[in-house]
Design a protein around this motif. Structure first.
Motif: not given
Ligand code: BV8
Length: 224
Positions: A32-48
């Motif tokens: 989750l703590a990666t630019p790839e996760a943010f690019a793939r699903d910014p909403e999920l990363v923001w929820r975390w």
């Protein structure tokens, strides 16, 4: 000195590699703590990140954080480098903390990288100036450490007599390399951790115990 997630464990903030709780149990923080996760699903990363912000905001600094703030008054030359993004050292009174991996509570424009103020209401906040996504002001895996933090930390490690490493598994680089720099400069290196780590053998001494117990004892012995 260097601290990791273990110094905040007794404040109820889960360490980075401890199983995440509840909804986040099925996610690997290293993913989750990666630019790839943010690019793939910014909403999920923001929820975390919002879940972590809420958890940290409800937590209090513990005796270990407070002991390090007191240590600084006894040893003004102390440089505190933390891998943690929770701001707990500052809340406990430590000054001049070097946040090697950024801070959970700051937002940055994903395009311009500047710190921006965003709305808590947006599921994925955006930069008020350019409209790009905003992102948490932390350093993700695969991203460079902020130049000023990197240089100040390396310089302090190369110029110290004693290097204290508290509450870190010593697995994440370049932070985990600070102990090597201190060792090569001839410093005494001490690890405070209830568990052994991959680097334990290289430390001059390992104090096997919780930060909230060992650090106050360390400060007590220095103060008298
Ligand atoms: C980079 C912010 C290059 C986000 C985090 C070699 C050299 C350089 C890089 C690498 C390398 N090898 C691999 C890499 C890549 C990578 C890396 O290190 N990967 C690891 C997994 C192998 N490093 C990077 O990607 C870094 N960037 O190198 O960029 C570059 C250069 C130029 C241009 C472009 C790129 C960036 C890494 C930063 C990642 N971000 N955090 C967020 O938080 O969401 S790291 C994350 O892990 C946390 O900050 C955490 O602090 C950190 C380390 O974990 P620990 O703090 O040690 O926590 P952990 O849970 O592991 O352990 C807790 C410990 O506490 C345990 O030992 C436990 O026993 C102990 N404990 C428990 N209770 C207590 C206790 N101790 C005391 N008291 C207690 N009560």
């Amino acid at each position: 000195m260097l601290t990791g997630a273990g110094v905040s464990a007794e404040s109820g903030v889960p360490t980075f590699r401890e199983a995440q709780t509840g909804l986040w149990e099925k996610y690997d923080p290293l993913e989750l703590a990666t630019p790839e996760a943010f690019a793939r699903d910014p909403e999920l990363v923001w929820r975390w990140y919002r879940w972590r912000r809420d958890l940290v905001a409800r937590a209090e600094p513990n005796a270990g954080h407070r002991a390090l703030a007191e240590l600084q008054s006894l040893v003004p030359r102390l440089t505190l480098v933390t891998q943690n993004v929770d701001g707990m050292h500052q809340r406990a009174g430590s000054q001049g903390v070097i946040e090697f991996h950024g801070n959970l509570f700051s937002d940055r424009c994903a395009a311009e990288h500047r710190i921006v103020r965003t709305s808590e209401d947006d599921r994925v906040p955006t930069c008020p100036d350019c409209g790009s996504y905003a992102r948490p002001g932390v350093v993700w895996f695969g991203e460079a450490i902020p130049e000023d933090a990197l240089h100040a930390s390396f310089a302090a490690a190369a110029d110290c007599d004693v290097f204290l490493s508290v509450g870190t598994s010593s697995l994440v680089y370049p932070a985990a390399g600070l102990a090597d720099i201190a060792r090569e400069a001839g410093a005494v290196t001490i690890e405070v951790n209830p568990n052994p780590t991959d680097q334990s053998e290289s430390f001059t001494a390992s104090l096997r115990g919780n930060a909230g117990t060992v650090l106050p004892q360390l400060v007590e012995s220095l103060a008298h």
